[in-house]
Design a protein around this motif. Structure first.
Motif, PDB file in Angstrom:
ATOM      1  N   VAL A  53       0.843  -1.206   0.000  1.00  0.00           N
ATOM      2  CA  VAL A  53       0.000   0.000   0.000  1.00  0.00           C
ATOM      3  C   VAL A  53       0.868   1.242   0.000  1.00  0.00           C
ATOM      4  O   VAL A  53       1.828   1.320   0.766  1.00  0.00           O
ATOM      5  CB  VAL A  53      -0.885   0.077   1.271  1.00  0.00           C
ATOM      6  CG1 VAL A  53      -1.935   1.183   1.121  1.00  0.00           C
ATOM      7  CG2 VAL A  53      -1.536  -1.242   1.569  1.00  0.00           C
ATOM      8  N   ASN A  54       0.573   2.202  -0.872  1.00  0.00           N
ATOM      9  CA  ASN A  54       1.111   3.553  -0.688  1.00  0.00           C
ATOM     10  C   ASN A  54       0.109   4.609  -1.135  1.00  0.00           C
ATOM     11  O   ASN A  54      -0.857   4.305  -1.832  1.00  0.00           O
ATOM     12  CB  ASN A  54       2.485   3.727  -1.359  1.00  0.00           C
ATOM     13  CG  ASN A  54       2.473   3.457  -2.827  1.00  0.00           C
ATOM     14  OD1 ASN A  54       2.291   2.315  -3.238  1.00  0.00           O
ATOM     15  ND2 ASN A  54       2.639   4.489  -3.620  1.00  0.00           N
ATOM     16  N   GLU A  55       0.352   5.823  -0.679  1.00  0.00           N
ATOM     17  CA  GLU A  55      -0.578   6.921  -0.954  1.00  0.00           C
ATOM     18  C   GLU A  55      -0.258   7.538  -2.318  1.00  0.00           C
ATOM     19  O   GLU A  55       0.916   7.693  -2.672  1.00  0.00           O
ATOM     20  CB  GLU A  55      -0.431   8.007   0.119  1.00  0.00           C
ATOM     21  CG  GLU A  55      -0.833   7.568   1.506  1.00  0.00           C
ATOM     22  CD  GLU A  55      -2.357   7.546   1.707  1.00  0.00           C
ATOM     23  OE1 GLU A  55      -3.037   8.437   1.162  1.00  0.00           O
ATOM     24  OE2 GLU A  55      -2.833   6.620   2.390  1.00  0.00           O
ATOM     25  N   PRO A  86      -3.080 -11.582 -13.068  1.00  0.00           N
ATOM     26  CA  PRO A  86      -3.802 -10.314 -12.857  1.00  0.00           C
ATOM     27  C   PRO A  86      -3.064  -9.335 -11.949  1.00  0.00           C
ATOM     28  O   PRO A  86      -3.008  -8.139 -12.243  1.00  0.00           O
ATOM     29  CB  PRO A  86      -5.149 -10.757 -12.262  1.00  0.00           C
ATOM     30  CG  PRO A  86      -4.993 -12.183 -11.877  1.00  0.00           C
ATOM     31  CD  PRO A  86      -3.914 -12.745 -12.737  1.00  0.00           C
ATOM     32  N   THR A  87      -2.478  -9.831 -10.874  1.00  0.00           N
ATOM     33  CA  THR A  87      -1.877  -8.883  -9.926  1.00  0.00           C
ATOM     34  C   THR A  87      -0.535  -8.336 -10.428  1.00  0.00           C
ATOM     35  O   THR A  87      -0.057  -7.325  -9.926  1.00  0.00           O
ATOM     36  CB  THR A  87      -1.676  -9.524  -8.538  1.00  0.00           C
ATOM     37  OG1 THR A  87      -0.845 -10.685  -8.672  1.00  0.00           O
ATOM     38  CG2 THR A  87      -3.012  -9.919  -7.934  1.00  0.00           C
ATOM     39  N   ALA A  88       0.066  -8.994 -11.432  1.00  0.00           N
ATOM     40  CA  ALA A  88       1.285  -8.445 -12.029  1.00  0.00           C
ATOM     41  C   ALA A  88       0.969  -7.264 -12.935  1.00  0.00           C
ATOM     42  O   ALA A  88       1.824  -6.406 -13.192  1.00  0.00           O
ATOM     43  CB  ALA A  88       2.005  -9.525 -12.831  1.00  0.00           C
ATOM     44  N   ASN A  89      -0.273  -7.226 -13.424  1.00  0.00           N
ATOM     45  CA  ASN A  89      -0.634  -6.265 -14.472  1.00  0.00           C
ATOM     46  C   ASN A  89      -1.677  -5.230 -14.049  1.00  0.00           C
ATOM     47  O   ASN A  89      -1.937  -4.293 -14.796  1.00  0.00           O
ATOM     48  CB  ASN A  89      -1.163  -7.042 -15.683  1.00  0.00           C
ATOM     49  CG  ASN A  89      -0.098  -7.946 -16.269  1.00  0.00           C
ATOM     50  OD1 ASN A  89       0.929  -7.465 -16.735  1.00  0.00           O
ATOM     51  ND2 ASN A  89      -0.313  -9.252 -16.203  1.00  0.00           N
ATOM     52  N   LEU A  90      -2.289  -5.436 -12.880  1.00  0.00           N
ATOM     53  CA  LEU A  90      -3.345  -4.529 -12.415  1.00  0.00           C
ATOM     54  C   LEU A  90      -2.980  -3.948 -11.052  1.00  0.00           C
ATOM     55  O   LEU A  90      -2.275  -4.586 -10.276  1.00  0.00           O
ATOM     56  CB  LEU A  90      -4.678  -5.277 -12.272  1.00  0.00           C
ATOM     57  CG  LEU A  90      -5.281  -5.907 -13.531  1.00  0.00           C
ATOM     58  CD1 LEU A  90      -6.509  -6.736 -13.144  1.00  0.00           C
ATOM     59  CD2 LEU A  90      -5.666  -4.842 -14.559  1.00  0.00           C
ATOM     60  N   ALA A  91      -3.498  -2.755 -10.797  1.00  0.00           N
ATOM     61  CA  ALA A  91      -3.405  -2.149  -9.468  1.00  0.00           C
ATOM     62  C   ALA A  91      -4.811  -1.928  -8.943  1.00  0.00           C
ATOM     63  O   ALA A  91      -5.784  -1.928  -9.709  1.00  0.00           O
ATOM     64  CB  ALA A  91      -2.681  -0.809  -9.549  1.00  0.00           C
ATOM     65  N   VAL A  95     -10.256   5.285  -3.106  1.00  0.00           N
ATOM     66  CA  VAL A  95     -10.273   6.746  -2.972  1.00  0.00           C
ATOM     67  C   VAL A  95     -10.418   7.123  -1.497  1.00  0.00           C
ATOM     68  O   VAL A  95     -11.307   6.626  -0.798  1.00  0.00           O
ATOM     69  CB  VAL A  95     -11.437   7.346  -3.796  1.00  0.00           C
ATOM     70  CG1 VAL A  95     -11.481   8.858  -3.646  1.00  0.00           C
ATOM     71  CG2 VAL A  95     -11.316   6.934  -5.262  1.00  0.00           C
ATOM     72  N   ASN A  96      -9.525   8.030  -1.046  1.00  0.00           N
ATOM     73  CA  ASN A  96      -9.594   8.509   0.336  1.00  0.00           C
ATOM     74  C   ASN A  96     -10.724   9.527   0.515  1.00  0.00           C
ATOM     75  O   ASN A  96     -11.205  10.109  -0.465  1.00  0.00           O
ATOM     76  CB  ASN A  96      -8.271   9.199   0.706  1.00  0.00           C
ATOM     77  CG  ASN A  96      -7.125   8.196   0.872  1.00  0.00           C
ATOM     78  OD1 ASN A  96      -7.353   7.028   1.167  1.00  0.00           O
ATOM     79  ND2 ASN A  96      -5.905   8.672   0.667  1.00  0.00           N
ATOM     80  N   ALA A  97     -11.112   9.747   1.771  1.00  0.00           N
ATOM     81  CA  ALA A  97     -12.083  10.807   2.075  1.00  0.00           C
ATOM     82  C   ALA A  97     -11.554  12.126   1.502  1.00  0.00           C
ATOM     83  O   ALA A  97     -10.351  12.389   1.548  1.00  0.00           O
ATOM     84  CB  ALA A  97     -12.261  10.920   3.580  1.00  0.00           C
ATOM     85  N   GLY A 102      -5.569   8.796  -2.865  1.00  0.00           N
ATOM     86  CA  GLY A 102      -6.084   7.436  -2.722  1.00  0.00           C
ATOM     87  C   GLY A 102      -4.997   6.521  -2.209  1.00  0.00           C
ATOM     88  O   GLY A 102      -3.833   6.902  -2.111  1.00  0.00           O
ATOM     89  N   LYS A 103      -5.405   5.311  -1.876  1.00  0.00           N
ATOM     90  CA  LYS A 103      -4.442   4.282  -1.510  1.00  0.00           C
ATOM     91  C   LYS A 103      -4.250   3.372  -2.710  1.00  0.00           C
ATOM     92  O   LYS A 103      -5.228   2.842  -3.255  1.00  0.00           O
ATOM     93  CB  LYS A 103      -4.949   3.466  -0.311  1.00  0.00           C
ATOM     94  CG  LYS A 103      -4.883   4.258   0.975  1.00  0.00           C
ATOM     95  CD  LYS A 103      -5.254   3.447   2.189  1.00  0.00           C
ATOM     96  CE  LYS A 103      -5.048   4.278   3.447  1.00  0.00           C
ATOM     97  NZ  LYS A 103      -5.750   5.592   3.393  1.00  0.00           N
ATOM     98  N   LEU A 104      -2.976   3.261  -3.125  1.00  0.00           N
ATOM     99  CA  LEU A 104      -2.639   2.389  -4.253  1.00  0.00           C
ATOM    100  C   LEU A 104      -2.203   1.039  -3.687  1.00  0.00           C
ATOM    101  O   LEU A 104      -1.188   0.949  -2.997  1.00  0.00           O
ATOM    102  CB  LEU A 104      -1.501   3.011  -5.069  1.00  0.00           C
ATOM    103  CG  LEU A 104      -0.973   2.159  -6.224  1.00  0.00           C
ATOM    104  CD1 LEU A 104      -1.993   2.104  -7.362  1.00  0.00           C
ATOM    105  CD2 LEU A 104       0.358   2.700  -6.737  1.00  0.00           C
TER     106      LEU A 104
END
Ligand code: ZN
Length: 273
Positions: A53-55, A86-91, A95-97, A102-104
């Motif tokens: 997770v990162n912002e 899928p997880t190699a190619n998608l993020a 969306v944050n308040a 957002g959190k990626l």
């Protein structure tokens, strides 16, 4: 708008993979061309598949989408490979308040630095459609179908009425599947704010828009595969048109009267023919 029981995260990843593979199969996504995203507005736990997770800053503020989840293809990734990894190619982005950040969420096998450079258009179209229809699900795909894109290089097809009256005349189902016709925007620089604004405006009326000299963007509030279908319907129409050009335009196509009878029989509202 989807009704419960909602699809699980893995089901959504699989459907994105199937759509991506099919777009490659119909020559609409060579190399790393094209990108795909869905917006989900019910609770999803991303960390089972995307533990990192990162912002991030979002490309535009979407305060009404606080809490919504996006699954989006990575920059430079191949749509045809989503199905296998899928997880190699998608993020995944939540969306944050406030809607400006957002959190990626990504996976250890992530093979991209950033999400697609067209994410501004994806996000703007999702945000606009959801504010209008209040749907809890929305899918957007950009692809580059060969024949449709080729026709958009020919000046006379760079006119919305000409494009639609020539493409929607080859199969009775085309007007049923695309009753608002195909939207069209002149050439815009990829990833630009101009292209984003054109997508928002044209996808309000149409289910698919041609980006002249580049490709298409399609949407659906039912499934990502439905959005891919719309690309395939428009591309099939363009194949007929291309075939007709190659044979000296000897095909006559459905007449305007014939298309109007189809529409009255199937109760299709349209203002193209
Ligand atoms: Zn493109």
């Amino acid at each position: 708008m989807l009704q419960p029981p909602y699809p699980e995260l893995d089901d959504l990843l699989t459907m994105m993979g199937e759509a991506g593979r099919h777009l490659a199969d119909i020559e609409a996504s060579e190399g790393a061309a094209g990108n795909i995203s869905i917006c989900i507005n019910w609770p999803i736990e991303p960390r089972t598949r995307f533990p990192l997770v990162n912002e991030i800053e979002l490309p535009l503020p979407v305060p009404h989408l606080a809490g919504a989840t996006f699954l989006v293809s990575g920059s430079g990734r191949r749509l045809r490979e989503i199905i296998d990894e899928p997880t190699a190619n998608l993020a995944c982005i939540v969306v944050n308040a406030g809607g400006t950040t957002g959190k990626l969420y990504t996976s250890y096998d992530r093979r991209f630095q950033n999400v697609t450079s067209e994410f501004n258009s994806h996000l703007a179209v999702h945000a606009d459609q959801i504010s209008v229809s209040d749907t809890n699900f929305h899918a957007v795909i950009h692809a580059q179908p060969l024949h449709l894109t080729y026709l958009s290089h020919i000046p006379r097809y760079q006119d919305t009425h000409y494009l639609n009256t020539h493409l929607l005349r080859w199969q009775p189902e085309t007007i049923i599947n695309l009753p608002e016709g195909i939207g069209l925007t002149g050439f815009k620089v990829p990833g630009s704010p101009d292209l984003m604004a054109a997508n928002v405006e044209l996808l309000r009326k149409h289910r698919i828009v041609v980006w002249a000299k580049h490709g298409v963007m399609a949407r659906s509030d039912v499934s990502v595969k439905r959005a891919a279908d719309r690309i395939e319907y428009a591309e099939t129409a363009a194949k007929y048109e291309y075939l007709n050009l190659c044979t000296g335009e000897i095909g006559e196509g459905l007449s305007a009267d014939e298309i109007r009878v189809i529409c009255s029989t199937f109760n299709i509202q349209q203002d193209i023919f």
